[in-house]
Design an enzyme around this catalytic site. Sequence first.
Site, mmCIF file in Angstrom:
data_model
loop_
_atom_site.group_PDB
_atom_site.id
_atom_site.type_symbol
_atom_site.label_atom_id
_atom_site.label_comp_id
_atom_site.label_asym_id
_atom_site.label_seq_id
_atom_site.Cartn_x
_atom_site.Cartn_y
_atom_site.Cartn_z
ATOM 1 N N ASP A 95 0.843 -1.184 0.000
ATOM 2 C CA ASP A 95 0.000 0.000 0.000
ATOM 3 C C ASP A 95 0.888 1.247 0.000
ATOM 4 O O ASP A 95 2.101 1.160 0.165
ATOM 5 C CB ASP A 95 -0.982 -0.020 1.166
ATOM 6 C CG ASP A 95 -0.300 -0.009 2.524
ATOM 7 O OD1 ASP A 95 0.898 0.302 2.592
ATOM 8 O OD2 ASP A 95 -0.971 -0.309 3.521
ATOM 9 N N SER A 96 0.280 2.397 -0.203
ATOM 10 C CA SER A 96 1.068 3.614 -0.401
ATOM 11 C C SER A 96 1.496 4.275 0.896
ATOM 12 O O SER A 96 2.349 5.160 0.886
ATOM 13 C CB SER A 96 0.254 4.619 -1.218
ATOM 14 O OG SER A 96 -0.843 5.097 -0.457
ATOM 15 N N GLY A 97 0.889 3.868 2.012
ATOM 16 C CA GLY A 97 1.162 4.511 3.289
ATOM 17 C C GLY A 97 0.189 5.618 3.625
ATOM 18 O O GLY A 97 0.178 6.110 4.757
ATOM 19 N N GLY A 98 -0.632 6.019 2.675
ATOM 20 C CA GLY A 98 -1.535 7.136 2.907
ATOM 21 C C GLY A 98 -2.515 6.907 4.032
ATOM 22 O O GLY A 98 -2.739 7.786 4.872
ATOM 23 N N TYR A 99 -3.116 5.720 4.084
ATOM 24 C CA TYR A 99 -4.112 5.446 5.120
ATOM 25 C C TYR A 99 -3.479 5.499 6.506
ATOM 26 O O TYR A 99 -4.031 6.090 7.439
ATOM 27 C CB TYR A 99 -4.759 4.076 4.882
ATOM 28 C CG TYR A 99 -5.676 3.649 6.003
ATOM 29 C CD1 TYR A 99 -6.953 4.176 6.107
ATOM 30 C CD2 TYR A 99 -5.251 2.740 6.970
ATOM 31 C CE1 TYR A 99 -7.805 3.806 7.152
ATOM 32 C CE2 TYR A 99 -6.083 2.368 8.010
ATOM 33 C CZ TYR A 99 -7.359 2.905 8.090
ATOM 34 O OH TYR A 99 -8.181 2.534 9.132
ATOM 35 N N ASP A 149 -2.493 8.504 -2.120
ATOM 36 C CA ASP A 149 -3.751 9.239 -2.172
ATOM 37 C C ASP A 149 -4.037 9.896 -0.839
ATOM 38 O O ASP A 149 -3.347 9.662 0.152
ATOM 39 C CB ASP A 149 -4.905 8.307 -2.566
ATOM 40 C CG ASP A 149 -5.134 7.179 -1.558
ATOM 41 O OD1 ASP A 149 -4.188 6.851 -0.801
ATOM 42 O OD2 ASP A 149 -6.236 6.608 -1.534
ATOM 43 N N GLN A 196 -11.340 7.529 -5.374
ATOM 44 C CA GLN A 196 -11.853 8.146 -4.155
ATOM 45 C C GLN A 196 -13.167 8.855 -4.473
ATOM 46 O O GLN A 196 -13.629 8.834 -5.597
ATOM 47 C CB GLN A 196 -10.812 9.104 -3.569
ATOM 48 C CG GLN A 196 -9.577 8.414 -2.990
ATOM 49 C CD GLN A 196 -9.863 7.631 -1.719
ATOM 50 O OE1 GLN A 196 -10.986 7.621 -1.195
ATOM 51 N NE2 GLN A 196 -8.855 6.935 -1.199
ATOM 52 N N GLY A 223 -11.226 4.342 0.272
ATOM 53 C CA GLY A 223 -12.077 5.182 1.099
ATOM 54 C C GLY A 223 -13.288 4.505 1.690
ATOM 55 O O GLY A 223 -14.174 5.180 2.227
ATOM 56 N N ASP A 273 -7.977 -7.186 0.874
ATOM 57 C CA ASP A 273 -7.014 -7.392 1.957
ATOM 58 C C ASP A 273 -7.672 -6.958 3.250
ATOM 59 O O ASP A 273 -8.558 -6.098 3.250
ATOM 60 C CB ASP A 273 -5.739 -6.565 1.732
ATOM 61 C CG ASP A 273 -5.927 -5.113 2.175
ATOM 62 O OD1 ASP A 273 -5.573 -4.778 3.317
ATOM 63 O OD2 ASP A 273 -6.471 -4.315 1.387
ATOM 64 N N CYS A 311 -13.754 -27.701 7.934
ATOM 65 C CA CYS A 311 -12.472 -27.103 7.543
ATOM 66 C C CYS A 311 -11.402 -28.169 7.324
ATOM 67 O O CYS A 311 -11.272 -29.113 8.113
ATOM 68 C CB CYS A 311 -12.010 -26.119 8.614
ATOM 69 S SG CYS A 311 -10.438 -25.311 8.237
ATOM 70 N N CYS A 313 -8.107 -27.499 7.258
ATOM 71 C CA CYS A 313 -6.791 -26.981 7.656
ATOM 72 C C CYS A 313 -6.091 -27.923 8.632
ATOM 73 O O CYS A 313 -6.728 -28.748 9.293
ATOM 74 C CB CYS A 313 -6.932 -25.590 8.267
ATOM 75 S SG CYS A 313 -7.404 -25.537 10.018
ATOM 76 N N CYS A 316 -7.539 -27.827 12.334
ATOM 77 C CA CYS A 316 -8.770 -28.575 12.581
ATOM 78 C C CYS A 316 -8.550 -30.084 12.493
ATOM 79 O O CYS A 316 -9.270 -30.855 13.123
ATOM 80 C CB CYS A 316 -9.850 -28.140 11.587
ATOM 81 S SG CYS A 316 -10.501 -26.477 11.929
ATOM 82 N N HIS A 342 -5.620 -21.203 11.167
ATOM 83 C CA HIS A 342 -6.965 -21.647 10.797
ATOM 84 C C HIS A 342 -7.719 -20.544 10.051
ATOM 85 O O HIS A 342 -8.361 -20.795 9.022
ATOM 86 C CB HIS A 342 -7.762 -22.056 12.034
ATOM 87 C CG HIS A 342 -9.235 -22.117 11.781
ATOM 88 N ND1 HIS A 342 -9.849 -23.177 11.153
ATOM 89 C CD2 HIS A 342 -10.230 -21.192 12.010
ATOM 90 C CE1 HIS A 342 -11.137 -22.936 11.027
ATOM 91 N NE2 HIS A 342 -11.394 -21.739 11.534
#
Length: 382
Positions: A95-99, A149, A196, A223, A273, A311, A313, A316, A342
Site C-alpha cells: 500500500d502507499s502509506g496514505g491510510y 492518495d 476516491q 475510502g 485485503d 475445515c 486446515c 482442525c 486456521h
Amino acid sequence: MTQPPRFAFTIHATDGKARTGEIAMRRGTIRTPAFMPVGTAATVKGVKPADVRAAGADIILGNTYHLMLRPGAERVARLGGLHGFMGWDRPILTDSGGYQVMSLSDLTKRDESGVTFKSHLDGTRHTLSPERSIEIQRLLGSDIVMAFDELVPTTSTPEVQSAAMARSMRWAKRSRDAFDGGGAHAENAAIFGIQQGALDQTLRGDSAAALIDIGFDGYAVGGLAVGEGQEAMFGCLDFAPGQLPVDKPRYLMGVGKPTDIVGAVERGIDMFDCVLPTRSGRTGQAFTRSGPLNIRNAKFAEDTGPLDPTCACPVCATWSRAYLHHLVRSGEMLGAMLMTEHNLWFYQALMADLRRAIAEGRLKSFADTFRQEYRSQSERDQ
C-alpha cells in the site's frame, strides 16, 4: 523458457457482475477473486511464509508506512528486497502509506506536496509524498505498487471530500510518473490507481475518469471500510466498480468480514485485503462456516471437536477446541499461531469456493446459502 508477463489479467468466467480469472506476473499467478493476507511489518503475524502459501494465498500485502519507519526501506533494499528479507517468493502488493499516515500519525502538515508527520514509534518527523511513496515501494521491491492518495472520512463535508478526491487524482498522476521513472523495477512490476469520492456517485465517477485518463494496470476502490457500515459500503459498490475498466482488476482496500467479501464479489470486486483473520486469531476468534467463534468461552473447555468440522486446515485436523481454549486462555503463543493459521485457511477456502461458484454459474445460490449459515455467535446461542 518464456518469461512470465509483467502483468496480464485474464477473466475466465463471469456470473452477473462477478468475475473469476487470473493475474499473471513475474513472480507467479494470482487467482481472482483473491484475498491478500496482510504482512504489515514484513511478516504475516504468527505464521511462517510457507504456511501462508499452504493456506492458499497467492499474494500478500506489505505496508509502506510501517516498513519505512522500521526497519527502513533503504535497509530492506540493501538486504536484497522485501521478498528475500521475509522469505516470500510470490507477488507482494504494497500500500502507499496514505491510510496509515492519516490514521496513526500525529499529523503536522498536509499540503499539495505531500504529508509531513511524526512517527507513532518515536516522534521523529518524516515526509511522505507521491514520489517518496513510490520510491519506498520500489526499494522494497513491490510487485504491485499503489498510488499515493489522500483519504478523508466518509462523514466529511462534500467540499472536503471533493477537494481530497481532486488532490488524490493529482497525486495519482505524480505517482504514475514516479513509477514510470523507476527503470528495471517499472519493467517488472505494476501500479494501481485508487478511486476516491466517499459515497458520492458523481465524485466517484469523476475520480474513475481521471484515473482512466492517466492509465493504470489495476484500480482500487478506496475510502471504504472506514466505519460507514456494510449497507452504505454495498450502496457505493453497487455503482463504483462499474465506473472502472472492465478488463482491469478491481481491488477493494481493507475489506473485510466474510459477508463483506461475498457481497463485494457479487458486485464485481476481484481483490481484497484485511487484518481481520490474523488480528482475530491473536485475540481468540475463529472464523467458521456457521459464523465467528470465541474460543475463550468456557463452553469450549472440554469440547473435543475441531474449530470447524467443515475445515480442511491442519489445525482442525489435529487439535481440539478444548486444547485451543486452553492455549488461548493461558496466553500461550502457540494458541495465537494456530488460531491465525486456521483463519487464513478459512479465508482462502472461501475465495476458492467463490471462484468455483462463479465458474459454475451458481454464485447467487452459494452466496445466499453462505449468508444463511454464517451467523454471529449471539444469534447461534439464542
